[in-house]
Design a protein around this motif. Structure first.
Motif, mmCIF file in Angstrom:
data_model
loop_
_atom_site.group_PDB
_atom_site.id
_atom_site.type_symbol
_atom_site.label_atom_id
_atom_site.label_comp_id
_atom_site.label_asym_id
_atom_site.label_seq_id
_atom_site.Cartn_x
_atom_site.Cartn_y
_atom_site.Cartn_z
ATOM 1 N N ARG A 55 0.868 -1.181 0.000
ATOM 2 C CA ARG A 55 0.000 0.000 0.000
ATOM 3 C C ARG A 55 0.901 1.225 0.000
ATOM 4 O O ARG A 55 1.918 1.242 0.694
ATOM 5 C CB ARG A 55 -0.904 -0.008 1.234
ATOM 6 N N GLN A 56 0.533 2.228 -0.780
ATOM 7 C CA GLN A 56 1.383 3.408 -0.901
ATOM 8 C C GLN A 56 0.580 4.676 -0.738
ATOM 9 O O GLN A 56 -0.636 4.697 -0.962
ATOM 10 C CB GLN A 56 2.111 3.420 -2.245
ATOM 11 N N GLN A 57 1.289 5.755 -0.373
ATOM 12 C CA GLN A 57 0.709 7.091 -0.345
ATOM 13 C C GLN A 57 1.828 8.098 -0.531
ATOM 14 O O GLN A 57 2.980 7.832 -0.177
ATOM 15 C CB GLN A 57 -0.026 7.353 0.971
ATOM 16 N N ALA A 58 1.506 9.248 -1.111
ATOM 17 C CA ALA A 58 2.503 10.288 -1.291
ATOM 18 C C ALA A 58 2.921 10.846 0.065
ATOM 19 O O ALA A 58 2.085 11.008 0.965
ATOM 20 C CB ALA A 58 1.945 11.403 -2.163
ATOM 21 N N GLN A 63 0.796 16.285 -3.166
ATOM 22 C CA GLN A 63 1.410 15.758 -4.389
ATOM 23 C C GLN A 63 0.881 14.377 -4.755
ATOM 24 O O GLN A 63 1.508 13.651 -5.514
ATOM 25 C CB GLN A 63 2.933 15.688 -4.206
ATOM 26 N N ALA A 64 -0.263 14.024 -4.229
ATOM 27 C CA ALA A 64 -0.793 12.677 -4.441
ATOM 28 C C ALA A 64 -0.961 12.342 -5.923
ATOM 29 O O ALA A 64 -0.802 11.193 -6.336
ATOM 30 C CB ALA A 64 -2.122 12.515 -3.703
ATOM 31 N N ALA A 68 5.748 11.432 -9.850
ATOM 32 C CA ALA A 68 7.162 11.584 -9.513
ATOM 33 C C ALA A 68 7.386 11.936 -8.044
ATOM 34 O O ALA A 68 8.520 11.985 -7.588
ATOM 35 C CB ALA A 68 7.804 12.655 -10.390
ATOM 36 N N ALA A 69 6.315 12.176 -7.295
ATOM 37 C CA ALA A 69 6.467 12.530 -5.883
ATOM 38 C C ALA A 69 6.953 11.323 -5.087
ATOM 39 O O ALA A 69 6.609 10.166 -5.387
ATOM 40 C CB ALA A 69 5.132 13.021 -5.323
ATOM 41 N N ALA A 70 7.774 11.571 -4.062
ATOM 42 C CA ALA A 70 8.242 10.491 -3.189
ATOM 43 C C ALA A 70 7.043 9.832 -2.514
ATOM 44 O O ALA A 70 6.111 10.512 -2.073
ATOM 45 C CB ALA A 70 9.209 11.049 -2.149
ATOM 46 N N ARG A 71 7.067 8.486 -2.410
ATOM 47 C CA ARG A 71 5.943 7.729 -1.871
ATOM 48 C C ARG A 71 6.397 6.796 -0.757
ATOM 49 O O ARG A 71 7.475 6.223 -0.809
ATOM 50 C CB ARG A 71 5.240 6.938 -2.977
#
Length: 357
Positions: A55-58, A63-64, A68-71
């Protein structure tokens, strides 16, 4: 307990798979930090039916929508019986867009190409390779430039690579010029013999005067080493090849590169300056570079370089145009063909004849 490295790598692969579904293949993403790893059971060495969920989130909710935003990722691996094996929390991935041709070479050094052939000029094959952007090469402590070097250089070339000064612009130019020569030789070998060799199979060396030559195991079984020449600018590299035993010299310059044309013309002979003055004003930049490129190409053809004396290489154009010239250096006359590739002038020197009397 020791974490199974393959299972750990699968977490990065799952994150990359998710990114590829969003943007395609032209990217790199790297794990930068991990907050917590929980080992909940003995780690399997070989077990079928493992399930990995992520599972990921910004990191920055604003920047969700930016791929290219860090996640930040959370992973859990479970065995076939449902028992949890390992949990990883706070794995942060950093993302980089990459040019498609870089992706192809990184993925498949044998089948990928950074450059492409140019239309032949005279009896030589030509290859153009546009350098990867400097900003791209500089990212993350020049990681992509280093990846490219390790994917394409022979062992003996890597020693020269490591010995280069810690200067991004110099290292970028050195590597791209070398790759232009490698790709030209590989393309020629493939067309000539049907065999495709790796970039690392083509070893680039330089003689005592700095002129490039090529070598490799294939010179003993596929074809003799051809003669090669190289020129490069801020954005591109052009390589030339002759496979008939004759030498070759190539030079190219971009129109508009010369900011002080009067300084360059000061290195010309009186006859060259007179020819230049007779050209239409609108064609003056092109004409200036034709004289200079002809000198450079002839000097490379002779294997000597200009040696700080460009006036010793006297250029004379055939009447009626500026596409053919003869460059006289001592008692040698070198024919040079000239043309345009996009916004650049290109000169190719071939053959040599003794000047009579």
């Amino acid at each position: 307990m020791v974490l199974n490295p393959v299972l750990m790598d699968a977490m990065g692969q799952l994150a990359a798979c998710w990114v590829a579904e969003q943007v395609g293949t032209d990217f790199n993403c790297f794990p930068s930090t991990i907050e917590r790893i929980e080992l909940l059971a003995p780690q399997p060495a070989a077990e079928a039916g493992l399930v990995l969920r992520g599972r990921q989130q910004a990191l920055d909710p604003a920047q969700a929508a930016d791929i290219a935003a860090a996640r930040r990722w959370q992973f859990e691996a479970r065995g076939a019986d449902g028992r949890p094996l390992v949990r990883v929390d706070g794995l942060v991935n950093v993302f980089f867009h990459v040019p498609h041709r870089f992706y192809q070479v990184r993925r498949d050094p044998l089948g990928g190409w950074l450059g492409a052939p140019l239309a032949p000029l005279g009896g030589a094959r030509l290859w153009q390779l546009e350098s990867l952007p400097e900003a791209f090469c500089a990212q993350s402590n020049a990681i992509f430039l280093r990846m490219l070097a390790h994917a394409t250089l022979a062992w003996e070339e890597r020693e020269a690579w490591r010995a280069l000064p810690d200067n991004l612009r110099q290292r970028r130019q050195w590597l791209h010029g070398r790759l232009a020569l490698k790709e030209l030789v590989r393309h020629w070998l493939h067309e000539s013999t049907g065999q495709l060799v790796y970039p690392s199979d083509v070893v680039i060396g330089h003689d005592e005067r700095g002129a490039p030559y090529v070598d490799g195991w294939w010179t003993q079984s596929l074809a003799p080493a051809p003669a090669v020449s190289l020129t490069h600018g801020a954005r591109w590299n052009v390589a030339a090849l002759r496979d008939d035993g004759a030498p070759v010299g190539v030079d190219a310059e971009e129109i508009g590169r010369v900011q002080r044309p009067e300084l360059l013309a000061a290195a010309f002979t009186p006859a060259e300056r007179a020819w230049l003055a007779a050209q239409p004003a609108a064609a003056r930049d092109d004409a200036l570079l034709r004289v200079w490129c002809a000198k450079e190409a002839a000097a490379k053809f002779l294997g000597s370089g200009l040696q700080g004396a460009p006036e010793a290489f006297a250029v004379a154009f055939e009447s009626g145009g500026a596409d053919r010239a003869s460059v006289k250096a001592g008692d040698i006359m070198v024919p040079v063909l000239l043309g345009r590739v996009g916004d650049s002038v290109i000169a190719l020197a071939e053959y040599q004849e003794k000047v009579s009397g």
